[in-house]
Design an enzyme around this catalytic site. Structure first.
Site, PDB file in Angstrom:
ATOM      1  N   SER A 155      -2.348   0.873  -4.477  1.00 35.71           N
ATOM      2  CA  SER A 155      -1.503   0.154  -5.521  1.00 35.71           C
ATOM      3  C   SER A 155      -2.505  -1.012  -6.229  1.00 35.71           C
ATOM      4  O   SER A 155      -4.525  -0.944  -5.793  1.00 35.71           O
ATOM      5  CB  SER A 155      -0.504  -0.194  -4.540  1.00 35.71           C
ATOM      6  N   TYR A 167       2.027  -7.143   1.491  1.00 34.89           N
ATOM      7  CA  TYR A 167       2.049  -5.840   1.170  1.00 34.89           C
ATOM      8  C   TYR A 167       0.857  -5.629   0.556  1.00 34.89           C
ATOM      9  O   TYR A 167      -0.238  -4.411   0.570  1.00 34.89           O
ATOM     10  CB  TYR A 167       2.778  -5.846  -0.190  1.00 34.89           C
TER      11      TYR A 167
END
Length: 271
Positions: free
Chosen positions: A142, A155
């Site tokens: 990401s 995350y």
């Protein structure tokens, strides 16, 4: 990488980016797709769309955090359907919450799926790819793997870790003609985004654009694939002006505004 005549395995394929990647691979001429996710009925829906394109599809309803089940399924799939040439690790979960209000079960969930689940399936497939001296592994990280985000601490940590994992594997597997690529999407317009207290200044991209960018990137010899000019700009600024990016991230974060509740949204990203 040439997709014609190849077999690909995509995790997290029941929704979001994973689903879009599976569909894009089918459109680009992949020969066979193995689709992995926990939700078998949603996988069946994706498989129906792909089969309509004339591509063979096998669904594997699996929880990738269960190593025995994953090992059995991969071994059986390899025997029955032949070698896997492309592995796309797209399964992942995220819990958006203030770190001060986060709980241990949320952290364990993200670590278990995003890291250990990816490790489990990659280990099994990479060993077989090394023996056949051919393969490509894509780990979906990401933009948060480059620029950490408040309210997404664990995350972000897992996505940073996936970049390190990819870099290490790239060096280890190169002698076996196995390529390792990291895909770094930014905010993507999936169904989960509607439930998030997200960041200002960010415009989501479509899952289809992420998938198209991946397929184009696979044709080039690049270790990391960024999606959209905004991501390229953000990574450039992070490299040369990290203090500036940190300030922008703080200003954009949900916690710089009055949150809806002490604990923010919990969402499953993919699969």
């Amino acid at each position: 990488m040439k997709l014609l005549g190849k077999t690909a395995l995509v995790t997290g394929a029941s929704r979001g980016i994973g689903r879009a990647i599976a569909l894009e691979l089918a459109q680009q001429g992949i020969n066979r797709l193995l689709l992995v996710a926990r939700n078998g009925s949603k996988l069946a829906d994706v498989a129906a769309d792909i089969e309509a394109m004339g591509v063979e599809v096998i669904i594997l309803p699996l929880d990738i955090t269960q190593p025995v089940a994953v090992s059995t399924a991969i071994a059986q799939a390899w025997r029955e359907y032949g070698p896997i040439h492309l592995l796309v690790n797209c399964a992942g979960v995220a819990h958006q919450t203030s770190f001060l209000h986060a709980n241990l079960s949320q952290m364990k969930d993200e670590l278990s799926v995003n890291l250990m689940g990816t490790y489990n399936i990659t280990r099994l497939v990479a060993r077989r790819m090394a023996k056949q001296k051919e393969g490509t592994i894509v780990n979906v990280s990401s933009l948060m793997g480059k620029i950490a985000a408040p309210t997404m601490a664990t995350y972000s940590a897992t996505k940073f870790a996936l970049l390190g994992f990819s870099q290490a594997l790239r060096g280890e597997l190169a002698p076996y003609n196995v390529r390792v690529v990291a895909l770094l999407p930014s905010l993507t317009d999936t169904d989960m985004v509607r439930d998030l207290d997200w960041f200002r200044f960010m415009q989501p991209v479509s899952p289809k654009k992420v998938a198209q960018t991946l397929v184009k990137g696979l044709q080039k010899d690049t270790p990391e694939i960024l999606v959209g000019w905004e991501s390229h700009l953000a990574v450039w600024c992070q490299r040369f002006a990290p203090w500036f990016i940190e300030q922008i991230t703080r200003m954009a974060a949900p916690l710089s505004r009055k949150p809806r509740s002490p604990q923010l949204r919990q969402v499953e990203l993919i699969g």
